[in-house]
Scaffold this active site. Structure first.
Site, PDB file in Angstrom:
ATOM      1  N   GLU A 101      -6.365   5.869  55.512  1.00 35.25           N
ATOM      2  CA  GLU A 101      -7.481   5.820  54.070  1.00 35.25           C
ATOM      3  C   GLU A 101      -7.305   6.267  52.500  1.00 35.25           C
ATOM      4  O   GLU A 101      -5.442   6.525  52.376  1.00 35.25           O
ATOM      5  CB  GLU A 101      -8.042   7.092  53.988  1.00 35.25           C
ATOM      6  N   ASP A 102      -7.513   5.282  51.894  1.00 36.21           N
ATOM      7  CA  ASP A 102      -7.103   5.514  50.300  1.00 36.21           C
ATOM      8  C   ASP A 102      -5.611   5.162  49.770  1.00 36.21           C
ATOM      9  O   ASP A 102      -4.650   5.510  50.126  1.00 36.21           O
ATOM     10  CB  ASP A 102      -7.034   6.792  49.867  1.00 36.21           C
TER      11      ASP A 102
ATOM     12  N   CYS B 115     -15.246   4.112  50.732  1.00 36.61           N
ATOM     13  CA  CYS B 115     -14.766   4.302  52.070  1.00 36.61           C
ATOM     14  C   CYS B 115     -16.204   3.729  53.056  1.00 36.61           C
ATOM     15  O   CYS B 115     -16.184   3.042  53.497  1.00 36.61           O
ATOM     16  CB  CYS B 115     -14.193   5.853  52.665  1.00 36.61           C
TER      17      CYS B 115
END
Length: 477
Positions: free
Chosen positions: A17-18, A56
Site C-alpha cells: 500500500e501507498d 486505493c
C-alpha cells in the site's frame, strides 16, 4: 505435489500500500529492500508500470475487474458500485483454481458471490505444504506502508479527526533511516518535518520487505517455488502531497516485479508499458482462463500475451470529500494532464490528507511566505487547464511545457489521444455524481461526504474556503 499440468502455475499476488516506485532494485539506495531485490533477481523488473488511479479503491477496482474505473463507475474515492461485475478471480475459479484472498478488498464495491474459496491467511499453509492439491491463487495486502503509518507515533491527528481505523497501540517499525540521508523531491520543501516523513516511510518499507521475505521463504520451503508465479506491485504513490491522490509520476508510476521460473529470465528488465488495467487479463492468460471480452486491458504475459501498448491512462476524481476531474495520458516520454476544473486549487482540504505532517508543513510555510520554486506549485490558487511534461528530463513533472511553442505538436497529439480514449469508454466522470445515483449505478453517499466539508483556517485557504464536493458548489467564472 499433484500431477496437475504445468501450464497452470500457482500465482502469488503481493500488493503493497501507498509505496510508490521505491526499492533498492529501482535504484533507491536509502531504503532497505533485500527481499524485493531478491524477487527482482529471480524474475523481471518492469520499469514502465502504471496504476490507473493514484488512490486505493479506484486503483484496486481496476486490478480486479480489468476495466477503467471511470468506465465502470468506481472512479469516485469511497463510492459504492451497486451492480459490480465479475472479478478475474471468478475466471480463475472457472479454470480450476483455488482462490485464497484473506486481506484487504477496497474495490468501491462488494464482490459478487463465488469470487474466492477462502479468506484465511495462507503463508503458514504454504510453508507447511498444506495448500490445495490443485492450482491456487493466493493474495496478500501488506498495509504497513499505508499513508496513516507515516503519521507521528502519537495518534493526536487521528483522534482529533475521529478516524475510526487508527490504532495508536499497533507496533511501529523501528526508526532507523537517517532523515538527513533521504532524497526530497523538488515539489516538497526540504525541511526536517518533510525529511522525517520520508524517513518514516523508508522504515515502513523495510518492514514490508521483511514480510515479503517471509512469503518468499515459505514458497522456497514448500517445494512449489518452481511452479509458482510471484507478482509484487503497489496500488499507488506514497501518502505525500502531490504523490498519493495526484496522477503525476510519483502517484502512478509503480513497481512491478514478476518471477515465473522457466518462463521469465532471472534478473531481466522490461521497458514495456504496463497498466494496472492489464493485470486481470494477464492473470487469466497465465492461468489459461478465458479473458472476458469486456476487459479494457490486455495480457503482458502468458498464452494470450498481446502486443505492447503505446499509452497508459490515469485519472483523478472525487477524493473523499474533495471533488476534482483530472485525466492523464502518458507514453514513453511525455506525460499529459487535462484539468477539467482548473479553478479548483490543487490543495483543497481533505480530512485524511491534513493529518500528514508534510501537508501541514506546506500550509504553514506558504502562509508565512516561505514556500518557493517548485515546492510552491501545489499551493497555487488554481491549476492550468493543460500540463505537459517531458519525463525523460523532468520525471518529477514540475516544468509544464503545455504553452511551449516547441512542444505544441506534442501537446496536440497527446490531447487528441486522451480525447480518443475518453470517447471510447464514455467517461462517467463527465456526469455529476447525483446523475449516477439517479441512474442506479452507485449508492447515494453524497451527504455522507458533504458532512466532512469544513473550512481551513483563513491563512491556509487557497482559491475556496471549503473543499468542493460537486461542480454545483463552484461559483461561475
Amino acid at each position: 505435489m499433484s500431477d496437475r499440468p504445468n501450464n497452470q502455475p500457482n500465482i502469488v499476488l503481493i500488493v503493497g500500500e501507498d509505496i510508490g516506485r521505491i526499492a533498492g532494485c529501482y535504484g533507491d539506495d536509502y531504503v532497505r529492500t533485500p527481499n524485493l531485490d531478491r524477487l527482482a533477481a529471480r524474475g523481471c523488473r518492469y520499469d514502465e508500470a502504471y496504476s490507473t488511479y493514484p488512490v486505493c479503491a479506484p486503483s484496486r477496482s481496476t486490478m480486479v475487474t480489468g476495466q477503467y474505473p471511470m468506465k465502470l463507475g468506481t472512479h469516485q474515492m469511497r463510492s459504492t458500485l451497486l451492480h459490480p461485475p465479475r472479478l478475474f478471480t471468478h475466471e480463475l475459479r472457472d479454470a480450476g483454481y483455488h482462490v485464497s484472498w484473506p486481506t484487504k478488498l477496497d474495490f468501491n464495491f462488494e464482490p459478487t458471490s463465488g469470487w474466492r474459496d477462502d479468506d484465511e491467511p495462507w503463508v503458514d499453509r504454504l510453508r507447511t505444504n498444506a495448500m490445495p492439491d490443485r492450482p491456487w491463487f493466493a493474495y496478500v495486502n501488506l498495509a504497513i506502508t499505508h499513508e496513516s503509518s507515516m503519521w507521528p507515533d502519537v495518534g493526536e491527528y487521528a483522534h482529533r479527526e475521529g478516524l475510526e481505523h487508527w490504532d495508536p497501540n499497533r507496533p511501529r517499525p523501528p526508526r532507523v533511516t537517517d532523515p538527513d540521508g533521504v532524497p526530497v523531491p523538488s515539489y516538497l520543501p526540504d525541511t526536517p518535518v518533510v525529511r522525517g516523513d520520508i524517513a518514516r516511510h523508508a522504515d515502513n518499507i523495510a518492514e514490508l520487505d521483511r514480510q515479503v521475505g517471509q512469503i518468499l521463504d515459505a514458497l522456497d520451503v514448500s517445494g512449489q517455488a518452481g511452479n509458482t508465479v510471484v507478482v509484487f506491485l503497489a496500488d499507488h504513490g506514497r501518502g505525500l502531497p502531490r504523490e498519493k491522490r495526484w496522477p503525476y509520476t510519483a502517484g502512478i508510476h509503480m513497481p512491478l516485479l514478476v518471477s515465473w521460473p522457466g518462463v521469465i529470465e532471472p534478473g531481466s528488465v522490461s521497458d514495456r508499458l504496463v497498466s494496472w488495467v492489464d493485470l486481470a487479463p494477464t492473470f487469466c492468460s497465465i492461468a489459461g482462463a478465458a479473458i472476458p471480452a469486456h476487459y479494457d486491458g490486455s495480457a503482458f504475459l502468458g498464452a494470450a500475451e498481446a502486443p505492447p501498448r503505446e499509452h497508459v491512462f490515469a485519472a483523478r476524481d472525487r477524493m473523499d470529500e474533495s471533488f476534482d476531474l483530472v485525466r492523464v495520458v502518458r507514453d514513453r516520454r511525455f506525460h499529459y494532464v487535462r484539468n477539467f476544473f482548473p479553478q479548483i486549487p490543487y490543495c483543497q482540504r481533505n480530512v485524511y490528507m491534513e493529518n500528514m505532517p508534510t501537508m501541514q508543513e506546506l500550509r504553514r510555510l506558504n502562509a508565512a511566505g516561505e514556500l518557493h520554486g517548485s515546492a510552491a506549485i501545489f499551493m497555487s490558487a488554481a491549476k492550468p487547464a493543460e500540463e505537459l511534461y517531458d519525463v525523460r528530463t523532468d520525471p518529477e513533472c514540475v516544468h509544464n511545457l503545455a504553452d511551449d511553442p516547441d512542444h505544441a505538436d506534442v501537446r496536440a497529439r497527446m490531447a487528441a489521444e486522451l480525447e480518443r480514449f475518453l470517447a471510447s469508454i464514455d467517461d462517467l466522470g463527465a456526469y455529476p455524481e447525483r446523475d449516477l445515483v439517479a441512474k442506479g449505478l452507485v449508492a447515494d453517499r453524497i451527504e455522507e461526504f458533504r458532512a466532512r466539508l469544513a473550512p481551513l483556517p483563513p491563512e491556509y485557504q487557497r482559491g475556496y474556503p471549503m473543499a468542493v464536493l460537486d461542480p454545483a458548489d463552484l461559483p461561475p467564472f
